[in-house]
Scaffold this active site. Structure first.
Site, PDB file in Angstrom:
ATOM      1  N   ALA A  44       1.156  -1.193   0.042  1.00  0.00           N
ATOM      2  CA  ALA A  44      -0.080   0.054  -0.299  1.00  0.00           C
ATOM      3  C   ALA A  44       1.148   0.971  -0.079  1.00  0.00           C
ATOM      4  CB  ALA A  44      -0.611  -0.025   1.397  1.00  0.00           C
ATOM      5  N   SER A  79       1.286   3.871  -3.552  1.00  0.00           N
ATOM      6  CA  SER A  79       0.518   5.262  -3.880  1.00  0.00           C
ATOM      7  C   SER A  79      -1.016   4.375  -3.850  1.00  0.00           C
ATOM      8  CB  SER A  79       0.459   4.999  -5.218  1.00  0.00           C
ATOM      9  OG  SER A  79       2.485   5.244  -5.683  1.00  0.00           O
ATOM     10  N   GLY A  92      32.492  19.431 -11.164  1.00  0.00           N
ATOM     11  CA  GLY A  92      33.179  18.616 -10.297  1.00  0.00           C
ATOM     12  C   GLY A  92      33.432  19.000  -8.589  1.00  0.00           C
ATOM     13  N   GLU A 109       4.996  11.290   0.230  1.00  0.00           N
ATOM     14  CA  GLU A 109       2.979  11.365   0.499  1.00  0.00           C
ATOM     15  C   GLU A 109       2.525  11.885  -0.767  1.00  0.00           C
ATOM     16  OE1 GLU A 109       2.993  15.270   3.552  1.00  0.00           O
ATOM     17  OE2 GLU A 109       4.604  14.377   4.673  1.00  0.00           O
TER      18      GLU A 109
END
Ligand code: COS
Length: 386
Positions: free
Chosen positions: A129, A131, A340, A363
């Protein structure tokens, strides 16, 4: 840009900025490297009354709203998104009590949360569980005067460190999303333990942990609202918390811009500071423009929420989607401006880029935000309104 903050809002911004520069910046690289929870900083945030900004005065808070909360989140995020995640997850865990809690629950828990004495975590996500928040499998069965919880929550921010957990569990399997309920579970309750602690790419100054419920018995009074209201409480909670994630995007973007400008003024190539090259100026211009647009959207959405507007799902999702995409893009570009050096741990921008990534995921992924916005547009069109 001047957003015409009140005196109190400006004080919150200044205070959070001071804590960020004095307490967070000096230790952020070490917290990141050791993947360490910022307990001392959380204590300072509690003592400074920033933990209770959005909690009503009658429960020991400052009685303010979403705007004041995101102002603090943004300032902390300029310094470290790991720290701001630990801070913001408290509000995420507390909203279910504010949204659906009884007077007794509010009186019992909110004063200690507002003072920072107790930390909070929100437990919705599970292995199956993410999305699909309606796919929760943790169960809560009523047995006499107690609910018995069984199941495992995954990737829970503040897991193990928090004292109070707001948990979504299924009370009626047949009813789908309407069969979920929300509960308050305290750390130390028999049958409630902590599982795997995650080793993350970024936000390493926040803890992410499994919550394991094995015949965990809690008083039946610990249900938030009524049976079957859990999914709605969770969705309303996310409506309130998502602008805070957007504010993290704005904060980390601004932190990265500040670092990139500082570097580009000092770095000499072809006999000149690299900031004198238009290629660099144009990148900085795009970064600053996107960040200001995201900030303006977050503040506008928070003012809308604080006005008491009822249906805020669409704009809340928009603010999270837009500002966190900005956070990712701007931190990536800031690193590019620094070349860099930006890639090296000697400078904070590589950490900012790693931290920014999660904002597009947690979230509700930014794909889910688009679903929420799309569904709202369809509903509005059906109603014939704009
Ligand atoms: N406020 C109030 N009610 C809401 C709501 C909201 N924001 N969103 C949905 N609901 C209601 C719906 O109206 C519907 O009610 P009815 O049963 O009366 O029709 C019910 O909740 C189910 O809604 P829906 O059918 O839209 O649910 P879905 O299962 O399709 O899921 C999404 C909707 C994808 C939006 C939801 O699962 C979601 O937000 N997922 C992401 C979860 C997430 O953010 N996870 C991150 C971890 S939490 S830190």
């Amino acid at each position: 840009m001047d957003y015409f903050f009140t005196e109190e809002q400006q004080m919150i911004k200044d205070l959070a900025a001071q804590i960020a520069s004095e307490k967070v910046v000096p230790v952020r690289a070490e917290l990141d490297e050791k993947s360490e929870f910022p307990r001392e900083i959380m204590n300072v945030l509690g003592q400074s009354d920033l933990m209770g900004l959005y909690i009503p005065e009658e429960y020991g808070g400052a009685g303010m709203g979403s705007l004041e909360l995101v102002i603090a989140i943004e300032e902390l995020s300029k310094a470290c998104v790991g720290v701001s995640t630990s801070f913001a997850a408290n509000a995420l865990g507390t909203y279910p009590i504010l949204i659906g809690g009884t007077e007794d629950q509010k009186k019992e828990y909110l004063p200690d949360i507002a003072s920072g004495k107790k930390l909070v975590a929100f437990g919705l996500t599970e292995a199956n569980a993410g999305s699909d928040a309606g796919g929760v499998q943790t169960t809560a069965k009523l047995d006499g005067d107690e609910y018995v919880l069984n199941g495992t929550k995954q990737w829970i921010t503040n897991g193990g460190e928090a004292d109070v957990y707001t948990i979504i569990a299924i009370t009626d399997k047949e009813k789908g999303a309407r069969g979920a309920s929300a509960f308050i579970v305290e750390k130390g309750t028999p049958g409630f333990t902590f599982g795997k602690k995650e080793d993350k790419m970024g936000i390493r100054a926040s803890v992410t942990c499994e919550l394991v419920f094995d015949n965990c018995r809690i008083p039946k009074e610990n249900i938030i609202g009524k049976e079957g209201m859990g999914f709605i409480v969770a969705m309303k909670t996310l409506d309130k918390s998502r602008p805070g994630v957007g504010a993290q995007g704005v904060g980390v973007a601004q932190g990265a811009i500040d670092e990139a400008i500082k570097f580009a003024r000092e770095r000499i190539q072809f006999g000149k500071p690299v900031i004198s090259f238009q290629a660099v100026q144009h990148m900085l211009a795009d970064m600053a423009t996107a960040t200001e647009a995201a900030r303006a959207l977050i503040y506008a959405v928070c003012r809308f929420i604080d006005s008491g507007a009822k249906d805020v799902s669409k704009v809340s999702a928009m603010s999270k989607l837009f500002a966190t995409d900005v956070g990712m893009r701007v931190t990536t570009d800031a690193l590019q401006v620094m070349g860099g050096s930006g890639y090296m741990k000697e400078y904070p921008v590589e950490k900012m880029m790693r931290d920014a990534k999660i904002l597009q995921i947690y979230e509700g992924t930014n794909q889910i935000q688009r679903n929420v916005i799309g569904q709202a547009l369809i509903k509005e069109a059906a109603k014939g309104s704009k």
